[in-house]
Design a protein around this motif. Structure first.
Motif, PDB file in Angstrom:
ATOM      1  N   MET A  10       0.855  -1.195   0.000  1.00  0.00           N
ATOM      2  CA  MET A  10       0.000   0.000   0.000  1.00  0.00           C
ATOM      3  C   MET A  10       0.882   1.234   0.000  1.00  0.00           C
ATOM      4  O   MET A  10       1.833   1.322   0.780  1.00  0.00           O
ATOM      5  CB  MET A  10      -0.904   0.011   1.229  1.00  0.00           C
ATOM      6  N   TRP A  14      -3.369   5.995  -1.117  1.00  0.00           N
ATOM      7  CA  TRP A  14      -4.149   5.068  -1.953  1.00  0.00           C
ATOM      8  C   TRP A  14      -5.644   5.249  -1.734  1.00  0.00           C
ATOM      9  O   TRP A  14      -6.422   5.026  -2.651  1.00  0.00           O
ATOM     10  CB  TRP A  14      -3.738   3.625  -1.697  1.00  0.00           C
ATOM     11  N   GLU A  15      -6.030   5.667  -0.520  1.00  0.00           N
ATOM     12  CA  GLU A  15      -7.451   5.849  -0.237  1.00  0.00           C
ATOM     13  C   GLU A  15      -8.047   6.950  -1.107  1.00  0.00           C
ATOM     14  O   GLU A  15      -9.163   6.822  -1.612  1.00  0.00           O
ATOM     15  CB  GLU A  15      -7.685   6.209   1.237  1.00  0.00           C
ATOM     16  N   ASN A  16      -7.303   8.031  -1.273  1.00  0.00           N
ATOM     17  CA  ASN A  16      -7.802   9.156  -2.069  1.00  0.00           C
ATOM     18  C   ASN A  16      -8.048   8.739  -3.517  1.00  0.00           C
ATOM     19  O   ASN A  16      -9.043   9.144  -4.123  1.00  0.00           O
ATOM     20  CB  ASN A  16      -6.830  10.325  -2.018  1.00  0.00           C
ATOM     21  N   LYS A  17      -7.155   7.935  -4.067  1.00  0.00           N
ATOM     22  CA  LYS A  17      -7.339   7.455  -5.442  1.00  0.00           C
ATOM     23  C   LYS A  17      -8.560   6.548  -5.542  1.00  0.00           C
ATOM     24  O   LYS A  17      -9.340   6.629  -6.487  1.00  0.00           O
ATOM     25  CB  LYS A  17      -6.091   6.716  -5.917  1.00  0.00           C
ATOM     26  N   MET A  18      -8.727   5.686  -4.548  1.00  0.00           N
ATOM     27  CA  MET A  18      -9.846   4.751  -4.545  1.00  0.00           C
ATOM     28  C   MET A  18     -11.181   5.481  -4.376  1.00  0.00           C
ATOM     29  O   MET A  18     -12.153   5.197  -5.070  1.00  0.00           O
ATOM     30  CB  MET A  18      -9.668   3.739  -3.418  1.00  0.00           C
ATOM     31  N   PHE A  19     -11.226   6.442  -3.444  1.00  0.00           N
ATOM     32  CA  PHE A  19     -12.473   7.166  -3.176  1.00  0.00           C
ATOM     33  C   PHE A  19     -12.815   8.177  -4.264  1.00  0.00           C
ATOM     34  O   PHE A  19     -13.929   8.693  -4.289  1.00  0.00           O
ATOM     35  CB  PHE A  19     -12.404   7.867  -1.822  1.00  0.00           C
ATOM     36  N   SER A  20     -11.890   8.465  -5.156  1.00  0.00           N
ATOM     37  CA  SER A  20     -12.151   9.407  -6.249  1.00  0.00           C
ATOM     38  C   SER A  20     -12.654   8.736  -7.517  1.00  0.00           C
ATOM     39  O   SER A  20     -12.959   9.408  -8.495  1.00  0.00           O
ATOM     40  CB  SER A  20     -10.876  10.196  -6.573  1.00  0.00           C
ATOM     41  N   THR A  21     -12.762   7.418  -7.525  1.00  0.00           N
ATOM     42  CA  THR A  21     -13.210   6.710  -8.720  1.00  0.00           C
ATOM     43  C   THR A  21     -14.699   6.909  -8.957  1.00  0.00           C
ATOM     44  O   THR A  21     -15.447   7.293  -8.053  1.00  0.00           O
ATOM     45  CB  THR A  21     -12.930   5.196  -8.591  1.00  0.00           C
ATOM     46  N   GLU A  23     -16.853   4.592  -9.527  1.00  0.00           N
ATOM     47  CA  GLU A  23     -17.588   3.560  -8.800  1.00  0.00           C
ATOM     48  C   GLU A  23     -17.851   3.992  -7.359  1.00  0.00           C
ATOM     49  O   GLU A  23     -18.940   3.776  -6.824  1.00  0.00           O
ATOM     50  CB  GLU A  23     -16.828   2.229  -8.810  1.00  0.00           C
ATOM     51  N   ALA A  24     -16.852   4.593  -6.730  1.00  0.00           N
ATOM     52  CA  ALA A  24     -17.039   5.088  -5.362  1.00  0.00           C
ATOM     53  C   ALA A  24     -18.070   6.218  -5.344  1.00  0.00           C
ATOM     54  O   ALA A  24     -18.897   6.297  -4.431  1.00  0.00           O
ATOM     55  CB  ALA A  24     -15.715   5.581  -4.789  1.00  0.00           C
ATOM     56  N   GLY A  70     -11.922  12.612  -2.222  1.00  0.00           N
ATOM     57  CA  GLY A  70     -12.899  11.699  -2.818  1.00  0.00           C
ATOM     58  C   GLY A  70     -14.312  12.250  -2.756  1.00  0.00           C
ATOM     59  O   GLY A  70     -14.530  13.424  -2.518  1.00  0.00           O
TER      60      GLY A  70
END
Length: 117
Positions: A10, A14-21, A23-24, A70
């Protein structure tokens, strides 16, 4: 590495990239809409059959925003200043005669229901 094992790495942020998708964002929008629908269903209503423009249930709306961290959702009540005071209905109030009227806690119930699900 042996077969059947994996290594999880990790990186910071990484959370910011994931929460900005997208799908999120769709998941946040779906959950926020469920909370809004639950709040509208539990909102206080008058006993009359006439529906007024300033009823609380007609002034509950959901907004989805995105910032650097995000997507996030807000359920907003009373954007119009002339609408009944929803927070007084939520938390309760004391009338001029000194009698305490308990709150209905409909917003808290909607959030707790979403949290449990």
């Amino acid at each position: 590495m042996k077969e059947g094992q994996f290594k999880l790495t990790m990186h910071q942020g990484w959370e910011n990239k994931m929460f900005s998708t997208l799908e999120a964002g769709a998941l946040v929008a779906e959950t926020t809409e469920k909370i809004r629908i639950s709040a509208v269903a539990k909102a206080p209503r008058s006993r009359s059959t006439k529906t007024n423009w300033n009823q609380i249930k007609k002034n509950i709306s959901a907004h989805i925003e995105r910032d650097a961290r995000g997507h996030y959702g807000n359920v907003t009540i009373e954007l119009n200043d002339r609408v009944r005071h929803a927070l007084l209905q939520e938390r309760g109030w004391t009338d001029r005669g000194g009698r305490r009227h308990p709150g209905r806690r409909y917003l808290k119930e909607a959030l707790l229901k979403a949290r449990i699900e």
